[in-house]
Design a protein around this motif. Structure first.
Motif, PDB file in Angstrom:
ATOM      1  N   LYS A 117       1.141  -1.872   0.099  1.00  0.00           N
ATOM      2  CA  LYS A 117       0.268   0.498  -0.096  1.00  0.00           C
ATOM      3  C   LYS A 117       1.052   1.082  -0.514  1.00  0.00           C
ATOM      4  O   LYS A 117       0.297   2.701  -0.613  1.00  0.00           O
ATOM      5  CB  LYS A 117      -0.731   0.433   1.349  1.00  0.00           C
ATOM      6  N   ALA A 118       1.834   1.437   0.766  1.00  0.00           N
ATOM      7  CA  ALA A 118       2.510   2.386   1.181  1.00  0.00           C
ATOM      8  C   ALA A 118       3.574   2.748  -0.546  1.00  0.00           C
ATOM      9  O   ALA A 118       3.698   3.783  -1.198  1.00  0.00           O
ATOM     10  CB  ALA A 118       3.722   2.201   2.195  1.00  0.00           C
ATOM     11  N   ARG A 119       4.281   1.651  -1.616  1.00  0.00           N
ATOM     12  CA  ARG A 119       4.496   2.254  -2.491  1.00  0.00           C
ATOM     13  C   ARG A 119       3.407   1.849  -3.264  1.00  0.00           C
ATOM     14  O   ARG A 119       3.842   2.536  -4.844  1.00  0.00           O
ATOM     15  CB  ARG A 119       4.889   0.025  -2.990  1.00  0.00           C
ATOM     16  N   ILE A 121       0.962   3.948  -3.232  1.00  0.00           N
ATOM     17  CA  ILE A 121       0.490   5.754  -2.788  1.00  0.00           C
ATOM     18  C   ILE A 121       1.619   6.688  -3.763  1.00  0.00           C
ATOM     19  O   ILE A 121       1.475   7.365  -4.055  1.00  0.00           O
ATOM     20  CB  ILE A 121       0.485   5.776  -1.042  1.00  0.00           C
ATOM     21  N   ALA A 122       2.871   6.280  -3.046  1.00  0.00           N
ATOM     22  CA  ALA A 122       3.694   7.093  -3.351  1.00  0.00           C
ATOM     23  C   ALA A 122       4.207   6.611  -5.138  1.00  0.00           C
ATOM     24  O   ALA A 122       3.873   7.537  -6.195  1.00  0.00           O
ATOM     25  CB  ALA A 122       5.427   6.484  -3.114  1.00  0.00           C
ATOM     26  N   GLN A 125       1.352   9.080  -6.913  1.00  0.00           N
ATOM     27  CA  GLN A 125       1.341  10.079  -6.328  1.00  0.00           C
ATOM     28  C   GLN A 125       3.702  10.599  -7.136  1.00  0.00           C
ATOM     29  O   GLN A 125       3.523  11.701  -7.389  1.00  0.00           O
ATOM     30  CB  GLN A 125       1.658  10.644  -5.030  1.00  0.00           C
ATOM     31  N   LEU A 129       8.806   6.972  -1.741  1.00  0.00           N
ATOM     32  CA  LEU A 129       8.823   6.141  -0.481  1.00  0.00           C
ATOM     33  C   LEU A 129       9.656   7.218  -0.057  1.00  0.00           C
ATOM     34  O   LEU A 129      10.481   7.179  -0.152  1.00  0.00           O
ATOM     35  CB  LEU A 129       8.322   5.154  -0.508  1.00  0.00           C
ATOM     36  N   GLU A 132       7.203   7.787   6.426  1.00  0.00           N
ATOM     37  CA  GLU A 132       5.481   8.608   6.541  1.00  0.00           C
ATOM     38  C   GLU A 132       4.370   7.211   5.703  1.00  0.00           C
ATOM     39  O   GLU A 132       3.404   7.138   5.878  1.00  0.00           O
ATOM     40  CB  GLU A 132       5.205   9.839   6.857  1.00  0.00           C
ATOM     41  N   ASP A 133       4.672   6.620   4.619  1.00  0.00           N
ATOM     42  CA  ASP A 133       3.826   6.378   3.493  1.00  0.00           C
ATOM     43  C   ASP A 133       3.476   4.927   4.384  1.00  0.00           C
ATOM     44  O   ASP A 133       2.100   4.409   4.202  1.00  0.00           O
ATOM     45  CB  ASP A 133       4.056   6.125   2.314  1.00  0.00           C
ATOM     46  N   TYR A 134       4.293   4.315   5.219  1.00  0.00           N
ATOM     47  CA  TYR A 134       3.905   3.326   5.602  1.00  0.00           C
ATOM     48  C   TYR A 134       3.031   3.003   7.342  1.00  0.00           C
ATOM     49  O   TYR A 134       2.400   2.518   6.919  1.00  0.00           O
ATOM     50  CB  TYR A 134       5.913   2.494   6.164  1.00  0.00           C
ATOM     51  N   SER A 136       0.850   3.780   7.672  1.00  0.00           N
ATOM     52  CA  SER A 136      -1.430   3.417   7.517  1.00  0.00           C
ATOM     53  C   SER A 136      -2.409   2.798   8.548  1.00  0.00           C
ATOM     54  O   SER A 136      -1.419   1.999   9.312  1.00  0.00           O
ATOM     55  CB  SER A 136      -1.704   3.454   6.348  1.00  0.00           C
ATOM     56  N   TYR A 277       5.375  -1.292  -8.997  1.00  0.00           N
ATOM     57  CA  TYR A 277       5.642  -1.590  -7.334  1.00  0.00           C
ATOM     58  C   TYR A 277       4.834  -2.666  -6.816  1.00  0.00           C
ATOM     59  O   TYR A 277       4.501  -3.337  -7.561  1.00  0.00           O
ATOM     60  CB  TYR A 277       4.395  -0.454  -6.716  1.00  0.00           C
TER      61      TYR A 277
END
Length: 405
Positions: A117-119, A121-122, A125, A129, A132-134, A136, A277
């Protein structure tokens, strides 16, 4: 006889997903140690669900947010309960704890969902990464589930390092268990007996869809240099938007579900996997090595697969590099044959079942014998059992009561 209960999110589909193949591998490990196995699932079966009865696994349909599960799990009285992903532990973990407190609770992550999920999002956008993306809601839920379980299986060395080094999870709670391979059959079609490129991936999985979009973008440049070549795009649950990418004139052929991955891989010359990703290990690349099919992928695609060994093809860094290496591998026989050998070497040294099965089952038996001592050291897990599961428990009871009205 010892008894393993598996609580699955879906009925395994080994011909559709790497997760389905992984589940059958886990079942095989426990059966080899004389475990009786019962597979529980609340989902509906599809036409492609594996018939578990053919491998002597009992199956039962269970209900979400229903106390009938309590009686079911108590009557089964398992020695080990395996949760297939953290969402299943959230849903049923407290019920297992209350009704079978002495059962070893094992979580199979498949991959770390919070990492994927973090990857994502990055990626969406269009940036790198950041830490802070982690952090969640998925991260908090998945971490809590890991601590509540007695053992969590991680499929990737990268994810093991992330969990231990970055998030300081005690290594006694984790176990590295990657994809497992039987003896590889190297008697496969030769370079000159193959043609075309191939890609494969379940279309319900978002990273696979993004991979296909990358392929569509790269394909014209590859086709320009190899006018006779085609790309055969396979995948279960093909969507309408994917079907719209099909173009016979361009040689971009969206074929849907592959009746046999082995056949699809043995006929084609190179696997293309420009994966942007994801997390865990990539089943398509693992199977390609097993079937003697060289591949072109990204650093993300190859993550945690080859270690210090040479890749079975090329790991690329950008679009131009990917296109260049795809053409080179497709046309250079000696390069292709060397890549194929590299793939066999990776399977042999990093994924052969014999490397892991004995140690893993020894770990399971050791934890069963020393369960109280193991749990007493996991004080954070005890706190989360008390706090998190109380809220999950009463939410589930509220839903059950509401449904009864």
């Amino acid at each position: 006889m010892k008894h393993l209960v598996i609580i699955g999110a879906v009925w395994p589909e080994p011909n559709s997903t790497a997760a389905g193949s992984r589940m059958l591998q886990l079942i095989s490990l426990f059966q080899k140690q004389d475990y009786e196995i019962t597979f529980l699932c609340s989902a509906s079966k599809s036409d492609f669900s594996f018939d578990l009865s053919t491998i002597s696994v009992q199956t039962k349909v269970i209900q979400l947010n229903d106390s009938s599960f309590d009686g079911e799990i108590k009557s089964l009285n398992p020695d080990v309960v395996l949760f297939d992903r953290f969402m299943l532990e959230e849903q049923y973990g407290w019920r297992v704890m209350e009704n079978c407190p002495n059962a070893l609770r094992v979580l199979d992550t498949e991959d770390l969902h919070f990492l994927r999920k973090a990857r994502e999002i990055a990626f969406k956008q269009n940036r790198e990464l950041v830490f802070e993306d982690y952090i969640s809601d998925i991260f908090k839920r998945e971490m809590a589930s890991i601590y509540r379980c007695d053992l969590t299986l991680l499929i990737s060395e990268y994810e093991m390092e992330l969990a231990i080094e970055t998030f300081k999870i005690d290594s006694s709670l984790l176990y590295y268990l990657p994809f497992l391979s039987e003896e590889v059959n190297t008697n496969v079609p030769k370079f000159e007996e193959r043609n075309h490129f191939v890609s494969i991936g379940n279309f319900l999985h978002e990273p696979n869809w993004q991979t296909v979009l990358n392929l569509k973008k790269y394909w014209k440049s590859i086709k320009k240099q190899l006018p006779e070549a085609e790309i055969h795009v396979y995948g279960a649950y093909v969507s309408e938007k994917a079907k719209q990418l099909h173009n016979e004139k361009e040689g971009f052929l969206v074929k849907g579900r592959a009746e046999s991955v082995a056949v699809a891989y043995s006929k084609t010359r190179v696997l293309l996997a420009p994966i942007p990703y994801g997390a865990g290990l990539k089943g398509k690349l693992f199977e390609a090595m097993q079937f003697g099919l060289p591949s072109i992928t990204t650093e993300m695609g190859a993550e945690a697969m080859n270690g210090k060994l040479d890749w079975n093809g090329f790991i690329t860094t950008d679009e131009a590099d990917f296109i260049e290496k795809a053409v080179e591998l497709y046309t250079n026989k000696s390069l292709w044959e060397n890549a194929q050998k590299n793939g066999y070497e990776i399977i042999k040294k990093r994924f052969k079942k014999e490397l892991y099965e004995t140690d893993f089952m020894n770990q399971v038996e050791n934890l069963k014998e020393n369960l109280n001592a193991h749990r007493s050291k996991n004080f954070l897990g005890q706190i989360l059992q008390h706090q998190s599961l109380q809220s999950t428990k009463y939410m589930s009871k509220w839903i059950e009561a509401k449904n009864a009205i």
